[in-house]
Design an enzyme around this catalytic site. Structure first.
Site, PDB file in Angstrom:
ATOM      1  N   SER C 272       0.846  -1.186   0.000  1.00  0.00           N
ATOM      2  CA  SER C 272       0.000   0.000   0.000  1.00  0.00           C
ATOM      3  C   SER C 272       0.875   1.226   0.000  1.00  0.00           C
ATOM      4  CB  SER C 272      -0.881  -0.017   1.254  1.00  0.00           C
ATOM      5  OG  SER C 272      -1.238   1.273   1.648  1.00  0.00           O
ATOM      6  N   LYS C 278       0.630  -3.310   5.301  1.00  0.00           N
ATOM      7  CA  LYS C 278      -0.456  -4.104   4.740  1.00  0.00           C
ATOM      8  C   LYS C 278       0.036  -5.127   3.727  1.00  0.00           C
ATOM      9  CE  LYS C 278      -4.362  -2.648   3.473  1.00  0.00           C
ATOM     10  NZ  LYS C 278      -5.395  -1.878   2.746  1.00  0.00           N
ATOM     11  N   ASN C 280      -1.677  -6.812   0.752  1.00  0.00           N
ATOM     12  CA  ASN C 280      -2.931  -6.695   0.017  1.00  0.00           C
ATOM     13  C   ASN C 280      -3.179  -7.854  -0.936  1.00  0.00           C
ATOM     14  OD1 ASN C 280      -3.840  -4.281   1.098  1.00  0.00           O
ATOM     15  ND2 ASN C 280      -2.542  -3.074  -0.274  1.00  0.00           N
ATOM     16  N   ARG C 311     -26.236 -10.324 -43.470  1.00  0.00           N
ATOM     17  CA  ARG C 311     -25.149  -9.726 -42.671  1.00  0.00           C
ATOM     18  C   ARG C 311     -25.768  -8.556 -41.933  1.00  0.00           C
ATOM     19  NH1 ARG C 311     -20.283  -7.415 -45.851  1.00  0.00           N
ATOM     20  NH2 ARG C 311     -20.477  -9.514 -46.715  1.00  0.00           N
TER      21      ARG C 311
END
Lengths: 446, 446, 446, 446
Positions: C272, C278, C280, C311
């Site tokens: 982070s 952290k 993550n 088409r």
């Protein structure tokens, strides 16, 4: 349980029946009865108890308001249903009631019931599908030589036959139905894992009970409980959307061919409240309304695949209604389209007239191709474009404009069939026959 | 008209009523009665005829099976309904029956009826919405100082308050409800264009009849008939999906906070058929199931915007059921969530305990920030990372690890509140109050 | 052609290459070269011309700005590309240039080129897929006996093994990859129909050229040109979404297991900008971002199935970009997840600790089941619920509470393994082995 | 950064620029520079440091390959970008580098950068939009009296004017653009919450910094950080889909009116590789391809609303690419349509001819209405239906058939204008003028 008027065009009564309260509850109690019998076979549950459970289940009448209330409290129908069934068994035989739902969890009974409802719905739809195939085959055979304009980008391109067009419809319907049927078939497995997918409370008899339960319900045994892996249901609805897409394509084409300015085919019925002279593509509209719903239903089911752990919060709870919606929509589409095709009127003369109204321009490619070996592509294309422009300018046919171009004439010759669209169909009939053989391998009418 | 069990979690009884056969047919005959009165006012229809039409309409009992059949034939409910109403009027007064549906077309009556049903559904939903707002406000006020872990990417990030979290929920619900209500409001116009959107049969009185009709129905007059331009309905459902998204976000958060390992909040009720000890996020599951449906419904409606000419084939026919689905889903989501929030239990102690269990690590940012001016960011970050690693290695708290770093300690000081999460909330309460003021501008409880 | 940063998480470089300008244009000129050779084989085109076309094609360098401009003018890349290729051939050999694109239409070259790009993309994805399967198998084998909590509705349910969980992931990935690969395989057919799907300009040699062209490109011959029936591409993307769904489910589980409060598994990497401590679920986030895109792509492709006539206007034009998006998203998901699984850390001890932290409550089902034969279900459930409540009230373990209930004790005995989760795994290992055998039929490591 | 050929039809170069690497990175560093200045104003950051940061930011050249690599590692572009920017600042002034990104988090810089890119994209689109409005207005004014067939369900319904049709297109485009612009406007707020949405590290200056930052970037301050509540972006894309829907509706109509059998309008350009005579709806195809993408993009964004806690895993990560896709698709649609409308050719004579080819049948409603007061609706309808049938049978006009019905003739009179469609336009011109006034309130040309 009547269909709401607001849902009338996108629902099929027979398919709606497959997901009615009666059908769903019936499938759930059938699971419980089959489970008791399977466990009795394996010695886990007393045979007498299984017999009582089976008998009570076969005549079970739920208290629906309390089911609905329990559903809202527990976010699953299984809890109140098992409670009611247990009470009903207990009312008959207290001891037997201990064995209701033995070793199973809410998800087992609900998922397996959905699987059974799916089978019932699929069968109802297949009946209409088979009739649709026959009708399309008949159309294609009858109109094998019916000339019409092939249209690309909504513009006339070349001559083709209505027989080829119908065969293309048929083959797409058959091909996607096969894909869908395989996907439905893949769902035809029991869900049976107990509280967390390990069948912990069954001990060593787990595999034996699985097998017996599957046989009772005429379903297969999957590689393992699929409580956490929902690709089968999502695949079923995604493949159903392919099928409805193939049906919708026919509705698009029919609605365009029905235009007043085109006028080549007509569906039966229709009508307007304000304009008594209109012949509306009402059935096409209903089929296309179904087609418009399916991608959304698929998306919602796909979004649920990434559910949490051993049973997701929400994604699992969304599935039943989405499956029922998708099957009803599919059933409505094929039911409506079958009636449309059965009553479809073809105006061969108008098809021919629209072809001729293009003044030979649809054969410009032929003229350019024929002239190329002698003149080279650049010069051939240049002359053909000049002839097309001259025809446009002088409001004459392309054929006449070609007659006025000595260089072109010299290259392509003056064979009178040069501008006959019936001689410029290439492999149309070969493709038509291949498509029919693909769609209906056993049929000998084509 | 009971809700099917399979749809139980994604339907709201009061909203379902708004799209029931009775409600829809009622709105359609209300349109016809209002039209006759409006045209009588403008001298186009005899007043006596309008009176008879109004009276018959007010007591009209449709033959529903024949309506359903007519719907399938014509792909619109309006044709069989106008036929039945005309017959009912004729039975009373032959002459008056000539004036039923005068100058209108099928789409006028059906679209306007949908508009009226939408209004009724919206009102039912608003009632639950307002109660939800109050409950969320109360939660936010009560827990203004309740400390908890803020989690980004499902990882603890910093301290926050439950009051701020609840205020964020509240404001998102309020904000999206406003967007949705404006979108619903935008639909509250009459559809009145006659067979092709020109009101051709009304001559010079067209604008006057429009105005009178709108007044009769308490709807606005749009800039022109919108038979071919369906953005209003699509906008309504798209905005509804934003609202349901805001509701679903709460359900996601609650279900995560209810995890056994987190245990910070609990919804009332829940339960498992196999495991008596579980406390399930049942209401969350129902709300999330609703949330999973909405994107698909939006997509299906959006796909219909590109319809053909003055009334499309299929796209128009798909709308009613999609609108009804979307409104019921919305109603179910807010109804369920309101009950959930009303009964939500907050475990402040567990919130605090989870915060403390992070061992001060959530304040690493604070320490790094405080140390930066003296040490520079590079060095400060390096020391903080070292302390975090040391804490992890030695299984001590980050606080203790910081105490062991003389360089850090010297930079950040030894204020005892440094590791008190209550002193590192920044603007949490300011934001909480701003969110409440935004969501409930007139409220004075916060 | 680098991937834009904004698309970085949802793109796979190798798959992006498969749809790069170079790859797409390369596939288109490969079609033209193959067509010329095939037609030369069948005597329609001079062998010398085919040789020149092949040689020029093999070294063709497009003028990309003019291609882009031509694409915008014509809404197809084929027209400017064929023009440029023709000019390049003419520059070398004027006569040969007449035979470029002989008998084909824009859609033939573009559709077939997409088919070839799909094959290339699929191969790139398969490589990552196979490595993912191996990694998941290894995880499942290594953790065959690693006990953990099974969680339903995000609540602890029963003991299970991480080996079973990983096997469930593996089997879902394998199953959906098979479905997807079959769908990709179904697309591996040439598109070759000429201007309107009849190969009109090829005369009797049509089928022979078809066959030769397919052989040149190592593709199959379909039952007929599929210019108007696009189910193959839609099926391919829908099935791809099932596969990405199975990958996303793993990401959901991993991100939940990585929660600080759970802490059972960890992906490598993460971090982070503001919080150095952290860890993550960054790879999970990227995989889930891919998963969120797929339903929308499927919906958009499905919506194109109902295209007009030979088409469609728009639906055909939307396909290429949707296919490329879908394949890149799929490739990004599997590439990212493979790396995640390769580096996944399992904390067995924490898994065990979380299991024990439930205080035996996860075995309540076992106790109730064991007591039922003697006490009847009603009484057994009542006593178990009482013990659970008592444990909750007194903050003791469920085990202790059971010890205090003489009636329960008497029914279930005092076997010391009763509360050992390792003895309540039911068929977990059987299912694990069945899943591995299903997923990797030829593997002998399990 | 050129657009890939495969994306050529659904991308707008100017909008693509707004989401290019240069633009995105530029917006991110602009955020960092503005943040430093804002914090310097509030005394949190040394003014000298802010000046250096601003100067370095203004000339920042990222190492893009390392950015891309960092993005894959961290699942956010912000982390590697802030690292590179910090290093660049440190290279110039070590002390200043401590203050880069002060108090902010990854999401702050990325979200705010997306907001800035959105603004840039919207401006580019608005330019095309305004030119489209003018062109449509001019069409509507020029063709105020151009008679044509109104078509409901693809069938002729009544006479109308092309001026009304164009005004309907115009108003829908204007109405949905307003809705979309409001939604874009709602996104024009800063995202600034720090690591968990509390601005914890800013202390009491939080609100002041917020205000200053918003002023620096010319954005508004929201009620609170919206890291966890993503309705603004979803609303923006959903409303964009309404706008693209309104554009697509025009493309549908034009492509249908261009049909050879209808031939009432023509877009400029077009062409076919195989058929030199075709005039293809190429621009319509490109617009419709855009329209087909939007519902899927909306669905994917809506699915992300229910994200977890203070920053979701995956949903946040999916947004940037979805927003960029949606804006590019919107830009491509309006850019292409504007050119189409600028070059649209109207064939008034063919419109009139198609109207007359219906043989007066479109006035059947008028005849029935006129006859009703005298004959009663039942008899009037019966006679009109008989006349229509007779006309169909005898291949005469409805007008002639009415002449042969003395009872009808007596009721409706013999006014020679009865069958003149120009006299049966009702409020067409009133509606046309109201639509123009609604769409362009300040314009005086109509």
């Amino acid at each position: 349980m009547p269909i709401r008027l607001i849902d009338g065009l996108i629902s099929s009564p027979v398919v709606a029946d497959a997901f009615s309260d009666r059908s769903l509850v019936g499938a759930m109690v059938a699971f419980e009865a089959a489970l008791a019998r399977a466990e009795a076979q394996c010695g886990l549950v007393p045979a007498a108890a299984a017999a009582v459970i089976g008998e009570v289940a076969s005549r079970f009448e739920p208290d629906e308001p309390r089911l609905a209330e329990g559903l809202r409290t527990h976010a699953t129908l299984s809890i109140p249903l098992v409670e009611q069934l247990t009470a009903a068994v207990a009312h008959r035989d207290q001891a037997a009631s201990s064995w209701v739902h033995w070793g199973a969890t809410s998800q087992d009974v609900y998922d397996t019931a959905l699987v059974l409802c799916l089978r019932r719905a699929w069968s109802a739809i297949e009946a209409d599908h088979l009739r649709l195939l026959s009708s399309l085959e008949a159309l294609s055979v009858r109109h094998a030589d019916t000339l019409m304009v092939a249209r690309t980008l909504l513009q006339p391109a070349l001559p083709t036959t209505f027989g080829l067009k119908a065969a293309g419809w048929l083959a797409a319907v058959a091909r996607t139905f096969r894909v869908w049927s395989q996907a439905v078939e893949a769902t035809q497995v029991i869900q049976f894992g107990g509280a967390a997918g390990t069948l912990a409370s069954l001990g060593k008899e787990a595999a034996q009970v699985e097998q017996a339960l599957a046989e009772e319900l005429d379903l297969a045994v999957p590689e393992a409980p699929w409580h956490a892996h929902r690709d089968r249901f999502a695949q079923c609805v995604a493949a159903g959307a392919l099928y409805v897409g193939a049906l919708s394509k026919i509705a698009t084409d029919v609605s365009l061919l029905m235009q007043y300015e085109v006028g080549e085919v007509f569906e039966p019925g229709g009508g307007s409240s304000a304009m008594p002279h209109k012949r509306n593509p009402s059935a096409c509209a209903a089929v296309l309304a179904c087609g418009q719903r399916m991608p959304g239903l698929v998306g919602s089911l796909l979004a649920g695949l990434a559910g949490a752990h051993e049973r997701s919060v929400g994604a699992w709870h969304a599935e039943g209604a989405l499956l029922a919606d998708a099957m009803q929509t599919t059933g409505a589409a094929v039911g409506t389209l079958r009636q449309l095709i059965d009553g479809l009127t073809i105006d061969d003369a108008r098809m021919r007239q629209n072809l001729e109204a293009t003044g030979g321009r649809l054969l410009a490619e032929r003229i350019a191709s024929l002239a190329t070996p002698r003149l080279g592509r650049a010069r051939a294309t240049e002359l053909v474009k000049a002839a097309l422009a001259e025809a446009l300018r002088s409001k004459r046919s392309f054929r006449d404009a070609v007659q006025d171009s000595p260089e072109l004439l010299a290259s392509v010759g003056s064979d009178s069939s040069l501008f006959d669209p019936a001689t410029y169909l290439g492999a149309a009939d070969l493709f038509r026959r291949r498509l029919l053989a693909f769609a209906l391998p056993g049929s000998h009418t084509h």
